[in-house]
Design a protein around this motif. Structure first.
Motif, PDB file in Angstrom:
ATOM      1  N   ASP A  65     149.619  60.870   2.631  1.00 27.03           N
ATOM      2  CA  ASP A  65     149.235  61.901   1.587  1.00 27.03           C
ATOM      3  C   ASP A  65     149.823  61.410   0.134  1.00 27.03           C
ATOM      4  N   ALA A  66     150.969  60.779   0.153  1.00 19.09           N
ATOM      5  CA  ALA A  66     151.477  60.099  -1.164  1.00 19.09           C
ATOM      6  C   ALA A  66     150.542  59.263  -1.898  1.00 19.09           C
ATOM      7  N   ASN A  67     150.308  58.341  -0.977  1.00 15.93           N
ATOM      8  CA  ASN A  67     149.270  57.197  -1.326  1.00 15.93           C
ATOM      9  C   ASN A  67     147.984  58.062  -2.184  1.00 15.93           C
ATOM     10  N   ALA A  68     147.490  58.995  -1.376  1.00 17.35           N
ATOM     11  CA  ALA A  68     146.318  59.595  -1.644  1.00 17.35           C
ATOM     12  C   ALA A  68     146.458  60.230  -3.103  1.00 17.35           C
ATOM     13  N   LEU A  69     147.859  60.888  -3.098  1.00 20.04           N
ATOM     14  CA  LEU A  69     148.075  61.622  -4.612  1.00 20.04           C
ATOM     15  C   LEU A  69     148.062  60.366  -5.679  1.00 20.04           C
ATOM     16  N   LEU A  70     148.723  59.321  -5.371  1.00 18.46           N
ATOM     17  CA  LEU A  70     148.867  58.470  -6.352  1.00 18.46           C
ATOM     18  C   LEU A  70     147.442  57.777  -6.942  1.00 18.46           C
ATOM     19  N   GLU A  71     146.482  57.722  -5.801  1.00 18.77           N
ATOM     20  CA  GLU A  71     145.135  57.080  -6.206  1.00 18.77           C
ATOM     21  C   GLU A  71     144.573  58.282  -6.966  1.00 18.77           C
ATOM     22  N   VAL A  72     144.755  59.707  -6.868  1.00 23.82           N
ATOM     23  CA  VAL A  72     143.821  60.703  -7.352  1.00 23.82           C
ATOM     24  C   VAL A  72     144.284  60.603  -8.946  1.00 23.82           C
ATOM     25  N   LEU A  73     145.781  60.427  -9.342  1.00 24.09           N
ATOM     26  CA  LEU A  73     146.301  60.512 -10.333  1.00 24.09           C
ATOM     27  C   LEU A  73     146.015  59.321 -11.490  1.00 24.09           C
ATOM     28  N   ALA A  74     145.619  58.230 -10.578  1.00 24.41           N
ATOM     29  CA  ALA A  74     145.203  57.057 -11.394  1.00 24.41           C
ATOM     30  C   ALA A  74     143.774  57.035 -11.676  1.00 24.41           C
ATOM     31  N   THR A  75     142.920  58.004 -10.741  1.00 21.47           N
ATOM     32  CA  THR A  75     141.532  57.981 -11.395  1.00 21.47           C
ATOM     33  C   THR A  75     141.388  58.804 -12.442  1.00 21.47           C
ATOM     34  N   LEU A  76     142.638  59.873 -12.709  1.00 24.47           N
ATOM     35  CA  LEU A  76     142.342  60.812 -13.741  1.00 24.47           C
ATOM     36  C   LEU A  76     143.211  60.169 -14.758  1.00 24.47           C
ATOM     37  N   ASP A  77     143.557  59.012 -14.967  1.00 23.05           N
ATOM     38  CA  ASP A  77     143.883  58.035 -16.037  1.00 23.05           C
ATOM     39  C   ASP A  77     145.318  58.661 -16.429  1.00 23.05           C
ATOM     40  N   VAL A  78     146.123  59.144 -15.237  1.00 20.48           N
ATOM     41  CA  VAL A  78     147.478  59.245 -15.608  1.00 20.48           C
ATOM     42  C   VAL A  78     148.156  57.779 -15.606  1.00 20.48           C
ATOM     43  N   ALA A  79     148.775  57.319 -16.534  1.00 21.80           N
ATOM     44  CA  ALA A  79     149.201  55.953 -16.708  1.00 21.80           C
ATOM     45  C   ALA A  79     150.523  56.007 -15.773  1.00 21.80           C
ATOM     46  N   PRO A  80     150.650  54.668 -15.102  1.00 20.21           N
ATOM     47  CA  PRO A  80     151.639  54.437 -14.012  1.00 20.21           C
ATOM     48  C   PRO A  80     153.339  54.700 -14.873  1.00 20.21           C
ATOM     49  N   ARG A  81     153.362  54.572 -15.977  1.00 18.18           N
ATOM     50  CA  ARG A  81     154.402  54.729 -16.621  1.00 18.18           C
ATOM     51  C   ARG A  81     154.890  56.429 -16.377  1.00 18.18           C
ATOM     52  N   ASP A  82     153.892  57.280 -16.384  1.00 15.51           N
ATOM     53  CA  ASP A  82     154.115  58.591 -16.509  1.00 15.51           C
ATOM     54  C   ASP A  82     154.378  59.435 -15.023  1.00 15.51           C
ATOM     55  N   VAL A  83     154.246  58.247 -13.999  1.00 15.82           N
ATOM     56  CA  VAL A  83     154.603  58.813 -12.589  1.00 15.82           C
ATOM     57  C   VAL A  83     155.874  58.373 -12.108  1.00 15.82           C
ATOM     58  N   GLN A  84     156.707  59.022 -11.686  1.00 19.79           N
ATOM     59  CA  GLN A  84     158.096  58.407 -11.208  1.00 19.79           C
ATOM     60  C   GLN A  84     158.281  59.173  -9.918  1.00 19.79           C
ATOM     61  N   THR A  85     158.812  58.397  -8.924  1.00 19.94           N
ATOM     62  CA  THR A  85     159.412  58.963  -7.601  1.00 19.94           C
ATOM     63  C   THR A  85     160.703  59.805  -7.911  1.00 19.94           C
ATOM     64  N   ASP A  86     160.770  60.828  -7.419  1.00 22.35           N
ATOM     65  CA  ASP A  86     162.230  61.649  -7.741  1.00 22.35           C
ATOM     66  C   ASP A  86     163.070  61.563  -6.387  1.00 22.35           C
ATOM     67  N   GLN A  87     162.245  61.728  -5.227  1.00 21.68           N
ATOM     68  CA  GLN A  87     162.894  61.742  -4.010  1.00 21.68           C
ATOM     69  C   GLN A  87     161.920  61.225  -2.928  1.00 21.68           C
ATOM     70  N   LEU A  88     162.568  60.445  -2.014  1.00 20.10           N
ATOM     71  CA  LEU A  88     161.913  59.894  -0.748  1.00 20.10           C
ATOM     72  C   LEU A  88     163.109  60.079   0.187  1.00 20.10           C
ATOM     73  N   SER A  89     162.790  60.924   1.366  1.00 19.65           N
ATOM     74  CA  SER A  89     163.951  61.043   2.289  1.00 19.65           C
ATOM     75  C   SER A  89     163.052  61.692   3.551  1.00 19.65           C
ATOM     76  N   VAL A  90     164.084  61.419   4.592  1.00 20.54           N
ATOM     77  CA  VAL A  90     163.544  61.889   5.938  1.00 20.54           C
ATOM     78  C   VAL A  90     165.019  62.316   6.624  1.00 20.54           C
ATOM     79  N   SER A  91     164.952  63.687   7.172  1.00 23.75           N
ATOM     80  CA  SER A  91     165.975  64.177   7.636  1.00 23.75           C
ATOM     81  C   SER A  91     165.771  64.864   8.840  1.00 23.75           C
ATOM     82  N   PRO A  92     166.871  65.015   9.765  1.00 26.61           N
ATOM     83  CA  PRO A  92     166.601  65.772  10.999  1.00 26.61           C
ATOM     84  C   PRO A  92     166.664  67.208  10.900  1.00 26.61           C
ATOM     85  N   ILE A  93     165.794  67.841  11.867  1.00 21.43           N
ATOM     86  CA  ILE A  93     165.825  69.210  11.987  1.00 21.43           C
ATOM     87  C   ILE A  93     166.598  69.577  13.277  1.00 21.43           C
TER      88      ILE A  93
END
Length: 225
Positions: A65-93
């Protein structure tokens, strides 16, 4: 005569020493100002969260889903410099069962990004597209200025004028005159959103408001009796 001259010299020395030991006559004031302006940029925080019994499976769902989100942002002409990952995590429940020890029942994976939108007229379009692409986390929206420097300079100048006005009023009330400036320093500033107007699109209502740029300065004056 010699004794008289020596006594006069000693007296003059005591007077000069007294003046040197006297505390300086100064006046310190703080000036503040705020300039409000319409923002020209938005920063949205969104992302994808998924759970699964296996950590790898949860992360695989998030990555898709994250890759799909980034692809959509690119098609909307959102520049790569305007997209930044803030968190990437996996944790137990954890399952805190009452009749047994704690155990892991699954895993939650997250990928959160911050997106700068420089064309506010497309803000609703970009947000809708992000949600349609699979983003199921929306963690906030704030407005800002692409180039805050001119407004910050205006706020600083207004803060100096405020400090000068305060000092003049205090000096007049105390019956003294302002001398030259001894120190001048900036105390720091901050931008505070003020919701004052709203713009509604076809899909959602967004209040752009104003961005208030604040400044504070400290000035110390010499005083003339």
């Amino acid at each position: 005569m010699r004794m008289l001259m020596l006594s006069a010299a000693m007296l003059l020395g005591f007077v000069m020493q007294g003046k040197a030991d006297a505390p300086p006559r100064i006046l310190s004031v703080v000036g503040e100002a705020q300039v409000a302006t319409v923002p020209d940029m938005a920063v949205i925080s969104l992302g994808v969260t998924h759970t699964d019994r296996r950590a790898g499976a949860a992360m695989d769902k998030v990555n898709a889903d994250a890759n799909a989100l980034l692809e959509v942002l690119a098609t909307l002409d959102v520049a790569p410099r305007d997209v930044q990952t803030d968190q990437l995590s996996v944790s137990p429940i954890w399952d805190n069962g009452n009749n047994g020890p704690r155990r892991i029942t699954g895993f939650v994976a997250r990928n959160a990004v911050s997106v700068r939108v420089r064309d506010l007229g497309r803000l609703s379009e970009i947000m809708d597209a992000a949600l349609d692409a699979g983003s199921n986390d929306f963690n906030g929206l704030r407005f800002a200025l692409q180039n805050p420097n001119p407004v910050e300079a205006e706020a600083r100048a207004a803060a100096v004028k405020d400090a000068m006005s305060r000092a003049a009023g205090l000096a007049e009330a105390a019956g003294v005159a302002l001398g030259p400036i001894i120190t001048l320093s900036e105390q720091g500033g901050f931008r505070q959103p003020q919701m004052m107007m709203a713009a509604r699109s076809e899909d959602m209502a967004i209040a752009t408001g104003e961005v208030g740029v604040s400044a504070s300065v400290a000035i110390t004056f010499d005083l003339i009796p």
